[in-house]
Design a protein around this motif. Structure first.
Motif, PDB file in Angstrom:
ATOM      1  N   UNK A  78       0.817  -1.206   0.000  1.00  0.00           N
ATOM      2  CA  UNK A  78       0.000   0.000   0.000  1.00  0.00           C
ATOM      3  C   UNK A  78       0.853   1.259   0.000  1.00  0.00           C
ATOM      4  N   UNK A  79       1.854   1.303   0.860  1.00  0.00           N
ATOM      5  CA  UNK A  79       2.724   2.479   0.939  1.00  0.00           C
ATOM      6  C   UNK A  79       3.401   2.732  -0.400  1.00  0.00           C
ATOM      7  N   UNK A  80       3.842   1.679  -1.042  1.00  0.00           N
ATOM      8  CA  UNK A  80       4.496   1.822  -2.345  1.00  0.00           C
ATOM      9  C   UNK A  80       3.565   2.451  -3.368  1.00  0.00           C
ATOM     10  N   UNK A  95      -5.450  -2.274  12.851  1.00  0.00           N
ATOM     11  CA  UNK A  95      -4.247  -1.654  12.297  1.00  0.00           C
ATOM     12  C   UNK A  95      -4.315  -0.150  12.500  1.00  0.00           C
ATOM     13  N   UNK A  96      -3.175   0.436  12.867  1.00  0.00           N
ATOM     14  CA  UNK A  96      -3.061   1.886  13.046  1.00  0.00           C
ATOM     15  C   UNK A  96      -1.884   2.357  12.206  1.00  0.00           C
ATOM     16  N   UNK A  97      -2.171   2.937  11.047  1.00  0.00           N
ATOM     17  CA  UNK A  97      -1.114   3.477  10.213  1.00  0.00           C
ATOM     18  C   UNK A  97      -0.709   4.861  10.712  1.00  0.00           C
ATOM     19  N   UNK A  98       0.592   5.128  10.729  1.00  0.00           N
ATOM     20  CA  UNK A  98       1.091   6.406  11.249  1.00  0.00           C
ATOM     21  C   UNK A  98       1.850   7.130  10.142  1.00  0.00           C
ATOM     22  N   UNK A  99       1.424   8.368   9.883  1.00  0.00           N
ATOM     23  CA  UNK A  99       1.999   9.152   8.793  1.00  0.00           C
ATOM     24  C   UNK A  99       2.152  10.599   9.242  1.00  0.00           C
ATOM     25  N   UNK A 100       3.206  11.222   8.792  1.00  0.00           N
ATOM     26  CA  UNK A 100       3.378  12.651   9.081  1.00  0.00           C
ATOM     27  C   UNK A 100       2.428  13.438   8.202  1.00  0.00           C
ATOM     28  N   UNK A 101       1.578  14.266   8.836  1.00  0.00           N
ATOM     29  CA  UNK A 101       0.531  14.924   8.076  1.00  0.00           C
ATOM     30  C   UNK A 101       0.661  16.421   7.953  1.00  0.00           C
ATOM     31  N   UNK A 102       1.852  16.976   8.226  1.00  0.00           N
ATOM     32  CA  UNK A 102       2.031  18.429   8.229  1.00  0.00           C
ATOM     33  C   UNK A 102       1.514  19.118   6.971  1.00  0.00           C
ATOM     34  N   UNK A 103       1.952  18.629   5.809  1.00  0.00           N
ATOM     35  CA  UNK A 103       1.613  19.335   4.573  1.00  0.00           C
ATOM     36  C   UNK A 103       0.610  18.559   3.720  1.00  0.00           C
ATOM     37  N   UNK A 104      -0.168  17.687   4.356  1.00  0.00           N
ATOM     38  CA  UNK A 104      -1.234  16.992   3.648  1.00  0.00           C
ATOM     39  C   UNK A 104      -2.537  17.774   3.825  1.00  0.00           C
ATOM     40  N   UNK A 113      -6.630   9.337   1.662  1.00  0.00           N
ATOM     41  CA  UNK A 113      -5.669   8.355   2.152  1.00  0.00           C
ATOM     42  C   UNK A 113      -6.335   7.363   3.101  1.00  0.00           C
ATOM     43  N   UNK A 114      -7.208   7.888   3.970  1.00  0.00           N
ATOM     44  CA  UNK A 114      -7.912   7.021   4.892  1.00  0.00           C
ATOM     45  C   UNK A 114      -8.762   5.997   4.164  1.00  0.00           C
ATOM     46  N   UNK A 145      -2.235  10.883  12.198  1.00  0.00           N
ATOM     47  CA  UNK A 145      -1.482  11.921  11.502  1.00  0.00           C
ATOM     48  C   UNK A 145      -0.643  12.683  12.520  1.00  0.00           C
ATOM     49  N   UNK A 146       0.663  12.513  12.470  1.00  0.00           N
ATOM     50  CA  UNK A 146       1.542  13.203  13.404  1.00  0.00           C
ATOM     51  C   UNK A 146       1.938  14.554  12.835  1.00  0.00           C
ATOM     52  N   UNK A 147       2.310  15.454  13.719  1.00  0.00           N
ATOM     53  CA  UNK A 147       2.740  16.798  13.326  1.00  0.00           C
ATOM     54  C   UNK A 147       4.176  17.005  13.796  1.00  0.00           C
TER      55      UNK A 147
END
Length: 578
Positions: free
Chosen positions: A273-275, A306-315, A323-324, A347-349
């Protein structure tokens, strides 16, 4: 419990950067320390290392809680406290910006506190550990990737299980021998009868209780998103070690015995999925990129969260929503491979210079909000961030053993569940006693505990949020009588706060069950419990009468230890001798 803190030898290998020990930086040459700060300042993201002070001449014996209280009194807004050890009279304090740092220096430098004049000055940034390792030009580890990964995650997996158990028994016995020697040393200072206590019959270690399952037992794993060091393709797996040690490479988990086949399948699905998203993995060195890791939780019904973790600053908000949806579809598309019933994104900041840290929230995307698990007939709800034992069958053995050891009476016994978490121990024992009173510092965990009480239809259990050192004294006065109260303590790896130990010592509690995931780290608590009374430590001491290691973490060096402490009537014996 061992899961209360993060380790690299159990499968939750984290991706958070850590700075090297301050004592290493204290002796660094000024120009090199300046280079470290320059490297940090090249990043647009926040690092509190850039805004650090050195606070010295701290009063002897002043612990971290007192430091926090002092800073609060003087309205000092800090980002991170970095103590250097109980024996040292200095520490480091990091701030979010220059303004906060300068304000702290103005207030603390020259301040007379408890008979000492504090000294506060700007401190140099500790060097980024990954950069430091590169500059040190240490020889590269050329061993096969699998060998390095097994050493980091499950170092005992090459041994027959009987040998693993024996190694853990020997380690526990060595620690308890030191404890028994300290107990006898304290008693020998008084010329009183000792009830035939000797080093040979104090803290006697019983055989290790073996885990019912030794492979695929983990119900929670965190898989890091990285890249294959050779092909540079996206890879989801475990990091080969700590960032602090300068290690950032990720390896596949396909051959790790403590990870279930279902979780391995989820890791592969997430990798695909990430790819496809086209968003690169988060790079811990440059602090660029997006995907960080995925946390996978499961129960014995083979249901998966499942808990996907992604940096969401500029999304954008629209991109987050899409994405969800894409994440949920990808994770639930193959129920024959993994029965994923709950999907979250986090979504981390990234902190920016001068900003305060806000904890990232879990965004529920689809399916159930919680997993359900049964332990000894009791039902528990597991939320994304809740603590729960990673080896449920081993936990059942642990809880049942505790109940058998303390001989609870359903008509009269009260259980004080200290550091109760989500209430697993207290709730599992509630049908064997009259009343359960629990306390934990994490409010969300206490909320889960009280919800679990309702879901199990219990009327004799209550859990309270707060610091054990603040609540224990009142709880002991209201609920603890010598005849029918048992305190069960299950603290984090470092043990109880000293004030909590004082509250137990000064209470009427006669029997204490201490569950430790690291007996060496908790030895300070054990010594406080067993030390003879003094001007600073009231109440008769406890004697460790029985020690039982429980192997909740096969293939690793870790295990739980149950210690049964009973009061020693020292005051009474001294008075009789007068």
């Amino acid at each position: 419990m061992a899961e209360k803190t993060n380790t690299t030898t159990e499968a939750d290998i984290k991706a958070e950067p850590e700075m090297m020990a301050e004592k290493d930086n204290a002796n660094a040459e000024p120009e090199k320390a300046t280079e470290a700060k320059t490297e940090l300042s090249k990043r647009s993201e926040f690092s509190s290392e850039m805004f650090k002070i050195h606070l010295s001449n701290i009063p002897a014996g002043m612990h971290i809680g007192q430091i926090k209280k002092m800073l609060k009194k003087w309205d000092i807004d800090y980002h991170k406290l970095k103590p250097t050890g109980a024996k040292n009279k200095y520490m480091y304090i990091n701030f979010a910006n220059d303004e906060d740092r300068n304000k702290a220096i103005d207030k603390l430098d020259g301040l007379e506190y408890r008979g000492r004049v504090l000294k506060a000055q700007i401190a140099q940034a500790a060097k980024d550990p990954f950069l430091k390792k590169k500059e040190d030009d240490e020889p590269e580890d050329t061993r096969p990737t699998l060998v390095r990964l097994m050493e980091a995650v499950c170092p005992l997996s090459g041994l027959p299980y009987e040998e693993q158990v024996q190694k853990k028994f020997e380690k526990c016995a060595e620690l308890m021998k030191g404890l028994s020697q300290e107990v006898m040393k304290g008693l020998s200072a008084y010329k009183i009868p000792n009830f035939n206590l000797t080093e040979d019959n104090i803290a006697v270690v019983e055989p290790v209780l073996r885990s019912p399952v030794t492979a695929g037992y983990r119900n929670k794993c965190e898989f890091t998103v990285g890249s294959n060091p050779e092909t540079k393709e996206i890879l989801v797996g475990f990091r080969l070690g700590k960032y602090k040690a300068g290690i950032i490479n990720v390896a596949t988990v396909d051959d790790i015995p403590i990870v279930s086949d279902e979780m391995k399948q989820v890791a592969r699905m997430f990798q695909d999925f990430v790819t496809k998203t086209g968003l690169p993995p988060y790079n811990i060195c440059s602090q660029e990129g997006y995907w960080k890791h995925i946390t996978v939780r499961s129960n014995r019904k083979n249901e998966v969260m499942v808990i996907g973790v992604i940096r969401g600053d500029d999304l954008t908000d629209a991109r987050k929503i899409s994405l969800g949806q894409e994440f949920s579809e990808a994770m639930t598309a193959a129920p024959d491979k993994a029965n994923i019933v709950s999907v979250y994104l986090q979504f981390t900041q990234q902190m920016k210079k001068g900003n305060k840290r806000d904890g990232p929230l879990y965004t529920h995307i689809s399916g159930q909000e919680r997993l359900q698990e049964d332990v000894l007939g009791a039902k528990f709800s597991i939320s994304p961030g809740a603590f729960f034992q990673v080896n449920v069958q081993g936990a059942e053995l642990l809880f049942k053993t505790i109940g058998d050891l303390v001989n609870l009476d359903p008509e009269s016994s009260t259980v004080l569940d200290v550091c109760c978490g989500t209430g697993t121990i207290g709730i599992c024992l509630a049908t064997r006693c009259k009343k359960v009173i629990g306390v934990d510092i994490i409010e969300s965990a206490v909320d889960d505990a009280n919800q679990n009480v309702k879901e199990n239809g219990l009327t004799n259990a209550k859990f309270m949020a707060g610091r054990a050192e603040h609540l224990l004294d009142r709880i002991c006065r209201e609920h603890a009588s010598p005849e029918n109260t048992v305190a069960i303590v299950d603290p984090p790896r470092a043990g109880l706060h000293p004030k909590a130990v004082h509250a137990i010592r000064s209470s009427k509690i006669q029997k204490l069950v201490y569950i430790s995931c690291d007996a060496n780290a908790a030895m300070g608590n054990f010594n406080m419990l067993t030390r003879p009374p003094s001007k600073t430590l009231s109440g008769d001491p406890f004697i460790p009468t029985k020690v039982i290691p429980v192997d909740l973490f096969p293939q690793t060096n870790h295990f739980e230890t149950i210690l049964i402490f009973e009061r020693f009537p020292m005051t009474k014996l001294i008075l009789e001798e007068l």
